[in-house]
Motif scaffolding. Structure first.
Motif, mmCIF file in Angstrom:
data_model
loop_
_atom_site.group_PDB
_atom_site.id
_atom_site.type_symbol
_atom_site.label_atom_id
_atom_site.label_comp_id
_atom_site.label_asym_id
_atom_site.label_seq_id
_atom_site.Cartn_x
_atom_site.Cartn_y
_atom_site.Cartn_z
ATOM 1 N N LYS A 1 -7.991 3.843 9.428
ATOM 2 C CA LYS A 1 -6.934 4.504 10.220
ATOM 3 C C LYS A 1 -6.873 5.992 9.931
ATOM 4 C CE LYS A 1 -5.241 0.898 12.308
ATOM 5 N NZ LYS A 1 -5.353 0.819 13.757
ATOM 6 N N LYS A 2 -7.731 6.477 9.029
ATOM 7 C CA LYS A 2 -7.708 7.888 8.604
ATOM 8 C C LYS A 2 -6.288 8.306 8.211
ATOM 9 C CE LYS A 2 -12.044 9.041 9.466
ATOM 10 N NZ LYS A 2 -12.517 7.684 9.701
ATOM 11 N N SER A 3 -5.676 7.460 7.393
ATOM 12 C CA SER A 3 -4.277 7.712 7.061
ATOM 13 C C SER A 3 -4.024 7.524 5.564
ATOM 14 C CB SER A 3 -3.402 6.754 7.874
ATOM 15 O OG SER A 3 -2.144 6.627 7.285
ATOM 16 N N ILE A 4 -3.386 8.536 4.984
ATOM 17 C CA ILE A 4 -3.041 8.473 3.566
ATOM 18 C C ILE A 4 -1.992 7.386 3.346
ATOM 19 C CG2 ILE A 4 -1.873 9.776 1.726
ATOM 20 C CD1 ILE A 4 -3.275 12.277 2.844
ATOM 21 N N SER A 5 -0.985 7.344 4.230
ATOM 22 C CA SER A 5 0.084 6.359 4.034
ATOM 23 C C SER A 5 -0.441 4.932 4.167
ATOM 24 C CB SER A 5 1.255 6.619 4.980
ATOM 25 O OG SER A 5 0.777 6.889 6.251
ATOM 26 N N VAL A 6 -1.380 4.699 5.109
ATOM 27 C CA VAL A 6 -1.942 3.342 5.242
ATOM 28 C C VAL A 6 -2.667 2.948 3.946
ATOM 29 C CG1 VAL A 6 -3.712 1.960 6.433
ATOM 30 C CG2 VAL A 6 -2.128 3.349 7.760
ATOM 31 N N THR A 7 -3.380 3.900 3.334
ATOM 32 C CA THR A 7 -4.106 3.611 2.079
ATOM 33 C C THR A 7 -3.119 3.147 1.008
ATOM 34 O OG1 THR A 7 -5.461 5.528 2.640
ATOM 35 C CG2 THR A 7 -5.816 4.566 0.475
ATOM 36 N N ILE A 8 -2.015 3.880 0.881
ATOM 37 C CA ILE A 8 -1.067 3.575 -0.203
ATOM 38 C C ILE A 8 -0.272 2.297 0.092
ATOM 39 C CG2 ILE A 8 0.918 4.479 -1.487
ATOM 40 C CD1 ILE A 8 -0.334 7.311 -0.873
ATOM 41 N N VAL A 9 0.137 2.129 1.361
ATOM 42 C CA VAL A 9 0.882 0.912 1.722
ATOM 43 C C VAL A 9 -0.025 -0.314 1.542
ATOM 44 C CG1 VAL A 9 1.974 -0.337 3.637
ATOM 45 C CG2 VAL A 9 2.501 2.079 3.273
ATOM 46 N N ALA A 10 -1.289 -0.194 1.976
ATOM 47 C CA ALA A 10 -2.237 -1.313 1.815
ATOM 48 C C ALA A 10 -2.364 -1.669 0.339
ATOM 49 C CB ALA A 10 -3.601 -0.935 2.390
ATOM 50 N N SER A 11 -2.442 -0.638 -0.495
ATOM 51 C CA SER A 11 -2.568 -0.865 -1.938
ATOM 52 C C SER A 11 -1.360 -1.627 -2.473
ATOM 53 C CB SER A 11 -2.721 0.487 -2.631
ATOM 54 O OG SER A 11 -2.615 0.337 -3.999
ATOM 55 N N CYS A 12 -0.155 -1.216 -2.044
ATOM 56 C CA CYS A 12 1.076 -1.877 -2.529
ATOM 57 C C CYS A 12 1.085 -3.345 -2.115
ATOM 58 C CB CYS A 12 2.315 -1.177 -1.956
ATOM 59 S SG CYS A 12 2.550 0.481 -2.586
ATOM 60 N N ILE A 13 0.687 -3.609 -0.867
ATOM 61 C CA ILE A 13 0.703 -5.002 -0.373
ATOM 62 C C ILE A 13 -0.326 -5.846 -1.130
ATOM 63 C CG2 ILE A 13 0.269 -6.488 1.635
ATOM 64 C CD1 ILE A 13 1.358 -4.140 3.378
ATOM 65 N N ILE A 14 -1.542 -5.322 -1.267
ATOM 66 C CA ILE A 14 -2.606 -6.094 -1.931
ATOM 67 C C ILE A 14 -2.234 -6.379 -3.383
ATOM 68 C CG2 ILE A 14 -5.029 -6.049 -2.681
ATOM 69 C CD1 ILE A 14 -5.562 -4.200 -0.236
ATOM 70 N N VAL A 15 -1.723 -5.344 -4.032
ATOM 71 C CA VAL A 15 -1.406 -5.492 -5.453
ATOM 72 C C VAL A 15 -0.245 -6.482 -5.654
ATOM 73 C CG1 VAL A 15 0.310 -3.726 -6.105
ATOM 74 C CG2 VAL A 15 -1.733 -4.007 -7.450
ATOM 75 N N SER A 16 0.683 -6.536 -4.705
ATOM 76 C CA SER A 16 1.791 -7.498 -4.822
ATOM 77 C C SER A 16 1.248 -8.925 -4.780
ATOM 78 C CB SER A 16 2.786 -7.340 -3.665
ATOM 79 O OG SER A 16 3.170 -6.016 -3.551
ATOM 80 N N VAL A 17 0.295 -9.148 -3.869
ATOM 81 C CA VAL A 17 -0.293 -10.488 -3.744
ATOM 82 C C VAL A 17 -1.033 -10.861 -5.029
ATOM 83 C CG1 VAL A 17 -1.985 -11.875 -2.458
ATOM 84 C CG2 VAL A 17 -0.491 -10.277 -1.237
ATOM 85 N N ILE A 18 -1.850 -9.934 -5.528
ATOM 86 C CA ILE A 18 -2.633 -10.215 -6.748
ATOM 87 C C ILE A 18 -1.691 -10.489 -7.933
ATOM 88 C CG2 ILE A 18 -4.337 -9.270 -8.386
ATOM 89 C CD1 ILE A 18 -5.704 -9.625 -5.782
ATOM 90 N N CYS A 19 -0.622 -9.697 -8.039
ATOM 91 C CA CYS A 19 0.317 -9.890 -9.149
ATOM 92 C C CYS A 19 0.975 -11.263 -9.078
ATOM 93 C CB CYS A 19 1.401 -8.804 -9.121
ATOM 94 S SG CYS A 19 0.809 -7.225 -9.681
ATOM 95 N N GLN A 20 1.304 -11.713 -7.858
ATOM 96 C CA GLN A 20 1.908 -13.042 -7.691
ATOM 97 C C GLN A 20 0.943 -14.121 -8.174
ATOM 98 O OE1 GLN A 20 4.959 -13.987 -6.722
ATOM 99 N NE2 GLN A 20 5.445 -11.809 -6.767
ATOM 100 N N ILE A 21 -0.339 -13.974 -7.788
ATOM 101 C CA ILE A 21 -1.340 -14.984 -8.187
ATOM 102 C C ILE A 21 -1.445 -15.025 -9.708
ATOM 103 C CG2 ILE A 21 -3.807 -15.561 -8.099
ATOM 104 C CD1 ILE A 21 -3.850 -14.239 -5.295
ATOM 105 N N MET A 22 -1.506 -13.834 -10.308
ATOM 106 C CA MET A 22 -1.635 -13.765 -11.775
ATOM 107 C C MET A 22 -0.402 -14.361 -12.452
ATOM 108 S SD MET A 22 -4.459 -12.630 -12.403
ATOM 109 C CE MET A 22 -5.734 -12.002 -11.376
ATOM 110 N N GLY A 23 0.767 -14.015 -11.928
ATOM 111 C CA GLY A 23 2.026 -14.507 -12.526
ATOM 112 C C GLY A 23 2.097 -16.021 -12.458
#
Lengths: 244, 235
Positions: free
Chosen positions: B177-199
């Motif tokens: 999307k050539k977007s800084i905000s999409v990069t950071i929002v995507a990171s937050c979403i992905i990391v939330s999922v991974i953290c849930q799996i780990m927890g």
């Protein structure tokens, strides 16, 4: 003849979303000359420059720069070409000299007299102030310095005198003449200041709606259009003669 | 490649990232002590038993660290990569007589290495200080063993690489999307999922290894697609 040409395009065409912005564009720039590229806003000057530098791929046709194909030999063309396309972008937090050093490192060149190049473009003793504090004219001068610093054979300059004061314009005109006459550079430049193009260029190419409709020398313009280059430009851009 | 990476570092200052790493280290050290102190705050709470194990509290601290560093990696990737391939900056980048894919590789490697290395240093420092004080004034009722230290180091290494790989995956979304905000929002979403799996898996080692393998595969696919996009890019 081929090796005497710095740039030649054959039926160069570029379409964006199915719409042809450049179509059937033929142009030739001889080595060791200044070629002035003129046309109205949106005529396609920058698009042609970008295709010559491999920044855009032609939809059809071909562009040869310094005897090399613009798509296949992109890196080699860039190594031997200096360019200034649109508003020059710099690393804002760095000084002029540091910007040039980084550029040289990417170009794979060392031991260049940066001070000399900065002096040539009127930025002597600029010190270490970051580029973010530069005026529009200073940025333009630095853009030209960056195009020159790696000692290319060909300069492709998109509106290089944009933002320069009258003294700056005269200095650049002299610099371009010196580079061509004494150092055998070839310069392809675009500008909206027709009187300046007339003074700088050995040959002028007029682009209308994506096609170079005429390539002519300033002397011929004077001869055929005694009313001057502006009169010639208006007649040609509105009339649309076939490429000669 | 080394030359291209050093040029990236000259062009982009790392100072703000160094400061972020130091702040993260201080906060995470405090967080680790807080986790160790939870059972002492309310001894009647049976759920707090989980916090009596070094494996659990160090695992939890590593996961939080991974979340922070993967988001930092996305911020860094958006600055080093997404921003530079957007608009007029891309003209400058593509004007260098260097293969486009090599410049991209240098950029990704810079962000990847910085994320992984800084998290290993941050986590290693926290672990050393925490276990050092635990030997002298233990907060946790668990015992320090060589096996536990080895497990902690292994988990830190895995999470550090996962954080760096997640940065590459978030970059792919932002680059599309050539977007800084999409990069950071995507990171937050992905990391939330991974953290849930780990927890949910209570930091079970096979789950960590599988997650590392999965993120590695996805990051490699993202990397090769980024190559393709950059090669085809017109500016």
């Amino acid at each position: 003849m081929g090796n005497l040409l710095a740039v030649s395009t054959k039926r160069l065409t570029k379409a964006f979303d199915g719409k042809e912005i450049i179509h059937g564009c033929n142009m030739t720039v001889e080595k060791g000359t200044v070629y002035g590229f003129v046309g109205k806003n949106g005529a396609g000057k920058t698009t042609v420059f970008k295709m010559l530098l491999g920044l855009l791929r032609p939809t059809m046709g071909e562009a040869t720069v310094l005897g090399m194909d613009s798509v296949r030999d992109r890196s080699e063309i860039l190594r031997h070409t200096g360019s200034l396309i649109e508003t020059p972008i710099f690393y804002e937090h760095l000084s002029a000299a540091d910007n040039l050093k980084i550029h040289l490192a990417y170009m794979g060149i060392e031991n260049t007299d940066l001070e000399n190049v900065l002096t040539l473009v009127g930025l002597a003793n600029i010190g270490t102030q970051p580029v973010s504090t530069f005026s529009l004219g200073m940025r333009q001068r630095l853009g030209i310095a960056r195009a020159l610093v790696h000692k290319p054979e060909l300069l492709i300059l998109d509106e290089p005198i944009n933002g320069l004061d009258p003294v700056g314009i005269i200095e650049m005109r002299e610099l371009f003449h010196t580079l061509v006459r004494q150092e055998n550079y070839t310069i392809l430049l675009s500008s909206h200041i027709l009187s300046e193009v007339e003074q700088i260029a050995d040959r002028i190419g007029v682009i209308v709606d994506g096609t170079v409709i005429q390539e002519i020398s300033p002397a011929e313009i004077k001869e055929k259009h005694p009313a001057g280059i502006e009169d010639y430009f208006i007649k040609v851009t509105n009339g649309g003669k076939a490429n000669e | 490649m080394n030359k291209l990476i050093s040029l990236e570092l000259k062009r982009n200052s790392l100072k703000s990232y160094h400061i972020s790493v130091v702040i993260t280290t201080v906060i995470m050290l405090g967080f680790l002590y807080l986790l160790a102190a939870i059972p002492k705050m309310d001894p009647a709470d049976t759920d707090a038993e989980l916090f009596m194990s070094y494996n659990f509290i160090i695992g939890l601290s590593n996961v939080v660290c991974m979340a922070i560093f993967s988001i930092m990696s996305a911020v860094m990737a958006s600055k080093f990569i997404v921003e530079e391939y957007t608009g007029k900056k891309a003209i400058l980048l593509f004007s260098y007589p260097i293969e486009r894919k090599k410049i991209l590789e240098a950029k990704i490697l810079t962000v990847f290495s910085y994320t992984a290395f800084s998290m290993i240093v941050c986590g290693g420092f926290i672990l050393t200080v925490f276990l050092g004080t635990e030997r002298l004034f233990p907060l946790c009722s668990d015992t320090i063993s060589l096996g536990m230290i080895w497990d902690s180091i292994l988990s830190l290494l895995c999470y550090s690489f996962i954080a760096a790989l997640l940065g590459v995956i978030s970059l792919w979304f932002g680059f599309m999307k050539k977007s800084i905000s999409v990069t950071i929002v995507a990171s937050c979403i992905i990391v939330s999922v991974i953290c849930q799996i780990m927890g949910m898996s209570l930091f079970y080692r096979p789950v960590i290894i599988s997650t590392l393998a999965a993120t590695l595969i996805i990051a490699v696919l993202a990397w090769s697609n980024l190559h393709y996009q950059v090669k085809r890019m017109e500016v």
